[in-house]
Design an enzyme around this catalytic site. Structure first.
Site, PDB file in Angstrom:
ATOM      1  N   GLU A 192       0.837  -1.194   0.000  1.00 46.08           N
ATOM      2  CA  GLU A 192       0.000   0.000   0.000  1.00 46.08           C
ATOM      3  C   GLU A 192       0.875   1.248   0.000  1.00 46.08           C
ATOM      4  O   GLU A 192       1.833   1.329   0.770  1.00 46.08           O
ATOM      5  CB  GLU A 192      -0.919   0.016   1.233  1.00 46.08           C
ATOM      6  CG  GLU A 192      -1.943   1.129   1.153  1.00 46.08           C
ATOM      7  CD  GLU A 192      -2.873   1.189   2.365  1.00 46.08           C
ATOM      8  OE1 GLU A 192      -4.025   1.600   2.191  1.00 46.08           O
ATOM      9  OE2 GLU A 192      -2.433   0.827   3.470  1.00 46.08           O
ATOM     10  N   ALA A 327       1.888  -0.258  10.987  1.00 39.73           N
ATOM     11  CA  ALA A 327       1.408  -1.596  10.655  1.00 39.73           C
ATOM     12  C   ALA A 327       0.686  -1.536   9.313  1.00 39.73           C
ATOM     13  O   ALA A 327       0.441  -0.458   8.766  1.00 39.73           O
ATOM     14  CB  ALA A 327       0.469  -2.128  11.743  1.00 39.73           C
ATOM     15  N   MET A 328       0.321  -2.726   8.785  1.00 44.83           N
ATOM     16  CA  MET A 328      -0.362  -2.806   7.494  1.00 44.83           C
ATOM     17  C   MET A 328      -1.388  -3.926   7.527  1.00 44.83           C
ATOM     18  O   MET A 328      -1.114  -5.011   8.027  1.00 44.83           O
ATOM     19  CB  MET A 328       0.668  -3.045   6.378  1.00 44.83           C
ATOM     20  CG  MET A 328       0.064  -3.252   5.001  1.00 44.83           C
ATOM     21  SD  MET A 328      -0.859  -1.794   4.446  1.00 44.83           S
ATOM     22  CE  MET A 328      -2.033  -2.578   3.332  1.00 44.83           C
ATOM     23  N   GLU A 363      -5.724  -2.429  12.615  1.00 44.95           N
ATOM     24  CA  GLU A 363      -5.522  -3.324  11.471  1.00 44.95           C
ATOM     25  C   GLU A 363      -6.646  -4.352  11.338  1.00 44.95           C
ATOM     26  O   GLU A 363      -7.041  -4.709  10.224  1.00 44.95           O
ATOM     27  CB  GLU A 363      -4.164  -4.028  11.579  1.00 44.95           C
ATOM     28  CG  GLU A 363      -2.966  -3.097  11.687  1.00 44.95           C
ATOM     29  CD  GLU A 363      -2.987  -1.950  10.686  1.00 44.95           C
ATOM     30  OE1 GLU A 363      -3.444  -2.153   9.547  1.00 44.95           O
ATOM     31  OE2 GLU A 363      -2.553  -0.847  11.054  1.00 44.95           O
ATOM     32  N   HIS A 366      -9.661  -2.916   9.744  1.00 43.28           N
ATOM     33  CA  HIS A 366      -9.484  -2.850   8.286  1.00 43.28           C
ATOM     34  C   HIS A 366      -9.941  -4.124   7.576  1.00 43.28           C
ATOM     35  O   HIS A 366     -10.233  -4.084   6.377  1.00 43.28           O
ATOM     36  CB  HIS A 366      -8.010  -2.642   7.956  1.00 43.28           C
ATOM     37  CG  HIS A 366      -7.599  -1.206   7.861  1.00 43.28           C
ATOM     38  ND1 HIS A 366      -8.291  -0.265   7.137  1.00 43.28           N
ATOM     39  CD2 HIS A 366      -6.525  -0.554   8.391  1.00 43.28           C
ATOM     40  CE1 HIS A 366      -7.664   0.905   7.214  1.00 43.28           C
ATOM     41  NE2 HIS A 366      -6.593   0.765   7.975  1.00 43.28           N
TER      42      HIS A 366
END
Length: 951
Positions: A192, A327-328, A363, A366
């Site tokens: 991303e 974070a992702m 996260e 998400h």
């Protein structure tokens, strides 16, 4: 993604095509036809690369919509010795208009073969095709020798190789050092927003959702992770294993992830049977338990809250040794900076526990907001990030009530308002095109402002109605892409009423009210409540309103205007918000509500009052000015009985009064008068907000050699909090907020050389040093102790020697702060240099270290010089437009307040290429310095006089 932070390149189509003709790179690939394209049986195509003049068949940054990917088959083989990887991508596509070329994304990939397969009856015909590259748009074109027809299915096959990225995006190299000192290499991904194209050729835009089947080749000593579980592993050779992962759900390319490493894991099951695992380097697996338990609780919460099952069989959380952001949210494989996931009950601070819990909550939110339902394009990034930020607080307040996260939410709104008050701000929903512009969307406006306006909307609709609208939105748009209006349409079919008899839904989706609404109704005065129109005022225009309140007897006059800082910030015309006002008075603590939809309005109180306080709990994204004696009444209240209003209301008053000074609505002496009450304050948010307003004032003076007034102001602030500082115990007792308050107060007191604090910290540091670092210090006082100890060269060197040891990894952030407070310029320079090299100090920490040094009176010149001299390296490592670059640019310059400093900053950024000089963070930095100059010109003498009269 959890954060820690132009115009198109060509003016017109003809110039664009001219540039393409000049710079295009063509790969001429021999044509071969083969029914079997397995690597064992097919012929190898001859590949010749060269330059030619064939024009690129597409002239836009965004991909055409006439080719749609359906399914990706990916095979990747990273070599952790040579730091390269090879790949093979097969992409099933559908075509919705006849074409002769397929345009997709590719960046830094060396394509060795490309083919398009079509089905004719029972046979498959594959033709190797010419590949054109256009690096400025990170696009390639596959030129077919035959037309691709509507309604037919085709498969694109591409073989390629590349180096593992040396940055923090794409398919990149990460390293860590074992307790024995061995350096080990792993490969991980961060796609991303626009870096999937660095790992495989793809349609790298969020609306091109597809399914993914991934295979990873690795050495037997390593393990591979991806979004889905492994279904089988095949031995390709004695030294090579190929892992086959299950087919993914339909998702965007930026959510694809894979890791090849030697990580260890711990696992648990949720109540619905989802396997949760935390992966980390082997030496730190004992720090994974807290995150594992938190993730189980949070995933259970979200499944229940959204009433939509988590669609994957597992959720992995992986701590990556080198990681740029916090974070992702990769679907099924969320990745984290180690400090955002790993928690040691014996060594980690209270703030670390809060941070880790919030990041995991972000996260996992998400997985629904962003993954299941995704914004159509990056202009509506806030639909992902604003929601995830907002849901952190909703979820953690339930799953971890001891953390009391609701106390900190208003701080996020203050952070957003800092940047949203500038002319260089942008609407929550903003057009973007190129990768740098997209990166710039990952800012406080998308995250914090997005969360704050959602919180305001929930307060407006009420929690149950808001939740019902969210569930409807998620169900309706699962596995799809959305725009702003899709959310509002889902919420518009719900009414902000306490019960169904009070509000009714009209056929047009608006809510109606009975004509006779009493003061106890949820909202007064408005018969029609239009969610879409209301929220468009918050998402489609930048900034926020200043509501001015003037009380005349029982009549309250209301006026709204655009709040904006700056010398030319005359009231903006054309800005109007629908503002959900809330208030209490000296006569009633029952929350009253009033929807302000016009420039001016009036409300009538049942009786005259001594004071009135608007924006309860700072639930609204606006600030309030109380005209005439309104502020005097509130200041008097704070001095006599500050607990008559909530701690968040006290914090919002502190914030608002200083913001009003910035635009000339109030004098600085009035704001300082209000600050006097802080001597009796003990709650974390008002104390923190008081510090956030007062400390920057002397920080401006530090960089202008105004020692006398600067020292007076420092003395005033220390004296203001002296009683509270003296009450702090040097241990880890108390609630999380009490512990965080203790840590911040002691660090402030020691940094300001408050002698009782310095003496205590020196005593602790000497004992710790004598034990060679084995003495267990209370976690909440470590930063203060380290900061005092690092003031001597001997202490600095000893502290840094411990920083390098693996068993101090949970304390590295605290030690970095302490090392950066040193007055030794050689040490500060060395710290920044080492951070850029990335060996003993991780480069991921460089943005924070530069800013720490910039806040240091002995280091701000060094930080600015370092930023200038290493600009190109920093951009290469962290990406143009990224939050990391913005953090450094603004953090290094935001305490400048002289015209000479302004000229120097402008000169440097004007000397850069257009994309760098036009970055939003550069515009913000210039605006902030201009505002600082203006602020000091107006307020310095007034501060000097006020201190003389009140010290």
């Amino acid at each position: 993604m959890a954060a820690l932070f132009s115009t198109l390149p060509f003016a017109d189509k003809s110039s664009l095509m001219m540039m393409m003709m000049m710079t295009i790179s063509i790969l001429n690939v021999a044509v071969s036809v083969n029914n079997d394209h397995s690597s064992k049986n097919r012929e190898t195509a001859d590949v010749v690369s060269g330059n030619g003049s064939k024009p690129f068949p597409w002239d836009k940054m965004r991909l055409p919509k006439h080719v749609i990917p359906v399914h990706y088959d990916l095979l990747l083989h990273p070599n952790l010795t040579t730091l390269t990887f090879t790949g093979f991508a097969r992409i099933e596509i559908t075509v919705n208009q006849q074409i002769s070329s397929v345009i997709l994304h590719s960046k830094h990939l060396q394509i060795t073969r490309a083919a398009i397969q079509r089905r004719m009856g029972n046979s498959h015909t594959e033709e190797v095709v010419m590949v054109l590259e256009y690096p400025p748009f990170e696009q390639i074109a596959l030129l077919a020798a035959f037309p691709l027809h509507v309604g037919q299915n085709y498969t694109v096959s591409i073989e390629y190789s590349a180096n593992l990225s040396e940055s923090f995006h794409g398919f990149y190299k990460s390293t860590y050092r074992t307790q024995e000192g061995e350096v080990r290499v792993l490969a991980s991904t961060q796609f991303e927003p626009t870096a999937a194209r660095m790992a495989f050729p793809c349609f790298d835009e969020p609306s091109f959702k597809a399914r993914f089947s991934i295979k990873i080749r690795r050495e037997p000593k390593h393990l591979a992770l991806s979004n889905m579980p492994i279904v089988k592993s095949v031995s390709v050779a004695n030294w090579l294993v190929e892992d086959h992962f299950d087919v993914s759900v339909k998702m965007s390319t930026y959510l694809v992830a894979f890791i090849v490493s030697d990580f260890k894991s711990v696992s648990k099951m949720t109540t619905s049977g989802i396997k949760i695992s935390v992966y980390t380097v082997p030496d730190k697996i004992n720090q994974a338990d807290y995150a594992l338990d938190a993730a189980v609780k949070l995933l259970d919460f979200y499944e229940n809250y959204f009433s939509i099952p988590y669609p994957l069989p597992k959720q992995d959380l992986a701590a990556i040794p080198d990681f740029q952001s916090g974070a992702m949210e990769n679907w099924g494989l969320t990745t984290y900076r180690e400090s955002s996931l790993l928690y040691d009950p014996e060594k980690s601070s209270a703030s670390a526990k809060l941070w880790i819990t919030m990041i995991i909550a972000h996260e996992l939110a998400h997985q629904w907001f962003g993954n299941l339902v995704t914004m159509e394009w990056w202009n509506d990034l806030w639909l992902n990030e604003g929601f995830a930020k907002f849901m952190e607080y909703v979820s953690v307040s339930i799953t971890h009530p001891d953390l009391k996260v609701e106390d900190y939410f208003l701080g996020k709104c203050f952070d957003a308002m800092e940047v949203d008050a500038l002319n260089s701000s942008h609407p929550v929903s903003t057009p973007v095109e190129d990768p740098a512009q997209i990166q710039e969307m990952f800012d406080d406006v998308s995250y914090e402002k997005g969360a704050c306006i959602l919180n305001m909307l929930r307060d407006y609709l009420n929690a149950d109605v808001f939740k019902a609208g969210l569930v409807q939105y998620l169900r309706k748009y699962s596995y799809q892409n959305t725009k702003n209006e899709d959310l509002w349409n889902s919420l518009a079919h719900t009414c902000p009423a306490g019960d169904t008899q009070e509000g009714q839904l009209q056929g047009d989706g608006f809510c109606t009210r009975n004509q006779q609404t009493s003061s106890s109704a949820h909202w007064t005065r408005r018969e029609i409540l239009d969610v879409t129109t209301m929220m468009n005022t918050w998402t489609l225009q930048k900034g926020f309103p200043l509501v001015t309140v003037t009380v005349k007897g029982k009549t309250v006059h209301l006026h709204q205007e655009h709040y904006m800082k700056g010398s030319d910030s005359s009231p903006s015309t054309g800005y109007l918000w629908h503002v959900p006002l809330t208030y209490i008075t000296s006569k009633s603590d029952t929350v009253q509500r009033f929807l302000l939809t016009t420039k001016t309005d009036v409300l009538i109180l049942p009786e005259e009052v001594e004071w009135i306080k608007f924006n309860l709990g700072m639930n609204g994204y606006y600030i309030v000015h109380y005209e005439d004696d309104g502020w005097d009444a509130l200041i008097s209240l704070l001095k006599k009985n500050h607990t008559a209003i909530s701690s968040n209301d006290r914090a919002s008053l502190i914030n608002n009064v200083f913001q009003l000074v910035s635009i000339g609505k109030l004098s600085i002496s009035k704001a300082l008068d209000l600050s006097l009450y802080l001597k009796h304050e003990s709650q974390i948010m008002p104390v923190f907000q008081g510090m956030n307003e007062l400390i920057p004032m002397y920080k401006l003076m530090e960089k202008r050699d105004m020692d006398d007034v600067e020292n007076q102001l420092k003395g005033y602030i220390v004296n203001l909090f002296k009683d509270l500082i003296d009450k702090q115990s040097w241990n880890d007792e108390g609630s999380v907020s009490e512990r965080m308050l203790r840590s911040s107060l002691l660090l402030f007191a020691c940094a300001r050389k408050y002698q009782p604090c310095v003496d205590k910290a020196e005593e602790y540091f000497m004992k710790w040093k004598e034990s060679n670092g084995t003495l267990r210090l209370p976690n909440d006082v470590k930063t203060a102790v380290y900061a005092v100890g690092a003031q001597t060269i001997e202490g600095w060197d000893f502290l840094f020697s411990k920083y390098r040891l693996p068993w101090f990894n949970t304390e590295r952030n605290q030690i970095e702060v302490a090392l950066s407070i040193s007055r030794n310029k050689d040490k500060l320079q060395w710290m920044m240099d080492q951070s850029l090299l990335g060996d003993v100090v991780k480069t991921q920490d460089l943005p924070h270290i530069i800013v720490f040094v910039a806040k240091n009176p002995s280091g701000y010149h060094l930080a600015w010089k370092f930023l200038k001299e290493n600009w190109n390296k920093l951009v290469q490592k962290f990406e143009l437009g990224s939050a990391s670059i913005a953090h450094m640019v603004i953090g290094v310059t935001n305490q400048y307040s002289t015209r000479e400093q302004l000229a120097e900053v402008k000169e440097f950024f004007n000397s850069l290429d257009e994309k760098s000089s036009q970055l939003r963070c550069v515009q913000q930095a210039v605006e902030i310095i201009e505002e600082n100059i203006r602020w000091m010109d107006i307020n310095f003498e007034k501060i000097k006089i006020w201190l003389q009269n009140n010290m």
